[in-house]
Design an enzyme around this catalytic site. Structure first.
Site, mmCIF file in Angstrom:
data_model
loop_
_atom_site.group_PDB
_atom_site.id
_atom_site.type_symbol
_atom_site.label_atom_id
_atom_site.label_comp_id
_atom_site.label_asym_id
_atom_site.label_seq_id
_atom_site.Cartn_x
_atom_site.Cartn_y
_atom_site.Cartn_z
ATOM 1 N N ASP A 67 -21.776 12.534 -47.505
ATOM 2 C CA ASP A 67 -21.307 12.399 -46.120
ATOM 3 C C ASP A 67 -21.126 13.768 -45.465
ATOM 4 O OD1 ASP A 67 -20.546 11.022 -43.877
ATOM 5 O OD2 ASP A 67 -18.510 10.588 -44.562
ATOM 6 N N ASN A 123 -24.930 1.422 -41.331
ATOM 7 C CA ASN A 123 -25.523 2.573 -40.628
ATOM 8 C C ASN A 123 -26.520 2.180 -39.536
ATOM 9 O OD1 ASN A 123 -25.397 4.756 -43.532
ATOM 10 N ND2 ASN A 123 -24.045 4.705 -41.768
HETATM 11 C C1 IPE Z 1 -21.235 6.277 -45.833
HETATM 12 O O1 IPE Z 1 -21.107 7.230 -44.835
HETATM 13 C C2 IPE Z 1 -22.673 5.903 -45.999
HETATM 14 C C3 IPE Z 1 -23.534 6.950 -46.528
HETATM 15 C C4 IPE Z 1 -23.172 8.117 -46.993
HETATM 16 C C5 IPE Z 1 -24.933 6.603 -46.569
HETATM 17 P P1 IPE Z 1 -20.724 6.839 -43.330
HETATM 18 O O2 IPE Z 1 -20.645 8.115 -42.580
HETATM 19 O O3 IPE Z 1 -21.657 5.815 -42.836
HETATM 20 O O4 IPE Z 1 -19.297 6.173 -43.533
HETATM 21 P P2 IPE Z 1 -18.095 5.951 -42.505
HETATM 22 O O5 IPE Z 1 -18.665 5.267 -41.300
HETATM 23 O O6 IPE Z 1 -17.553 7.312 -42.166
HETATM 24 O O7 IPE Z 1 -17.105 5.143 -43.262
HETATM 25 C C1 IPE Z 2 -24.172 11.063 -44.138
HETATM 26 O O1 IPE Z 2 -23.867 11.933 -43.102
HETATM 27 C C2 IPE Z 2 -25.596 10.574 -44.068
HETATM 28 C C3 IPE Z 2 -25.762 9.177 -43.681
HETATM 29 C C4 IPE Z 2 -24.810 8.306 -43.552
HETATM 30 C C5 IPE Z 2 -27.119 8.732 -43.426
HETATM 31 P P1 IPE Z 2 -23.367 11.400 -41.689
HETATM 32 O O2 IPE Z 2 -24.553 11.226 -40.803
HETATM 33 O O3 IPE Z 2 -22.497 10.212 -41.836
HETATM 34 O O4 IPE Z 2 -22.525 12.646 -41.185
HETATM 35 P P2 IPE Z 2 -21.163 12.599 -40.359
HETATM 36 O O5 IPE Z 2 -20.200 11.764 -41.130
HETATM 37 O O6 IPE Z 2 -21.496 12.019 -39.028
HETATM 38 O O7 IPE Z 2 -20.757 14.037 -40.279
HETATM 39 MG MG MG Z 3 -20.484 9.983 -42.080
#
Ligand code: IPE
Ligand code: IPE
Ligand code: MG
Length: 230
Positions: free
Chosen positions: A17, A65
């Site tokens: 993340d 997502n």
């Molecule tokens: C969790 O991250 C999913 C992945 C790392 C693929 P998110 O960024 O989607 O999670 P939330 O929304 O902060 O809980």
């Molecule tokens: C994790 O990084 C990757 C995916 C969930 C695909 P994020 O895209 O959630 O990054 P933040 O949480 O917005 O910084």
């Molecule tokens: Mg995230």
């Protein structure tokens, strides 16, 4: 990179993340963070195999997502295809087998095709199994398993139930790491994580290094896992 075995977990799972925040901090589009994230996937996969981890599960795209909107989702799917295709020779060289877990039927055909090809091409890899969770959601996985076990008429016990999860044949994760400072599981391996050790780091995924990974593995080795005993 040093090789050690005393503190090495059998199965490590990572919630990668913080890609978006990494990019925003640099006034770059979020997509740049995802590209950097792929580089880190390669480093951490290689390090895991060298350290002696046998199963590595990476959360790449959740069933939630899709809420990010078409542009980011399309960018991610194209990035997955590009990255997976170009990654095959490296994985073969490292003897790493690629396996995708999640609701594959919900993914576009061009992506599914590329994932299947990569699984097929790397199927002889014996050193480590790299699971990539794509369109993965634990609640969907559990509900699908409930439906399947009912249809099968098999006795409902832990062993049979586990065999209907996407992770069939894969031991539960010993260690779950989440980067970026968020302290939640976000629908990741809810059933399998019953006795996993959890580690949270403030580091954003694109900044996550082998050194930090190794230090978490060492701390894992110092944890006292009791599994309900005394
Ligand atoms: C969790 O991250 C999913 C992945 C790392 C693929 P998110 O960024 O989607 O999670 P939330 O929304 O902060 O809980
Ligand atoms: C994790 O990084 C990757 C995916 C969930 C695909 P994020 O895209 O959630 O990054 P933040 O949480 O917005 O910084
Ligand atoms: Mg995230």
């Amino acid at each position: 990179m040093t090789k050690s075995s005393s503190f090495v977990p059998f199965h490590v799972a990572i919630i990668m993340d913080g890609n978006g925040r990494w990019a925003e901090k640099r006034h770059l589009p979020r997509t740049e963070g995802h590209k950097e994230g792929v580089r880190v996937v390669r480093n951490i996969t290689k390090a895991s195999a060298v350290f002696g981890v046998r199963f590595l599960t990476l959360f790449a795209f959740s069933t939630e997502n899709w809420r990010r909107g078409e542009r980011e989702v399309n960018f991610l799917f194209n990035l997955f295809v590009e990255s997976v295709d170009s990654y095959i020779p490296e994985l073969k060289e490292q003897s790493v087998r690629l396996n995708f877990i999640g609701d594959m039927s919900g993914l576009p055909a061009f992506l599914r095709k590329s994932l299947q090809l990569a699984e097929n091409e790397t199927k002889k890899g014996e050193k480590m199994l790299l699971n990539i969770a794509l369109n993965y959601g634990s609640r969907r996985e559990i509900l699908d398993a409930v439906r399947l076990i009912c249809e099968s008429k098999k006795e409902v016990n832990e062993e049979n139930f586990s065999s209907f999860l996407y992770t069939t044949g894969i031991p539960d994760p010993d260690l779950i790491i989440r980067t970026s400072g968020e302290m939640r599981l976000s629908n990741f391996l809810l059933y399998q994580s019953a006795y996993s050790e959890l580690f949270f780091t403030e580091t954003l995924w694109p900044d996550f290094t082998e050194e930090e990974y190794l230090s978490i593995l060492k701390k894992f080795g110092e944890r006292n896992r009791k599994f309900g005993g005394i």
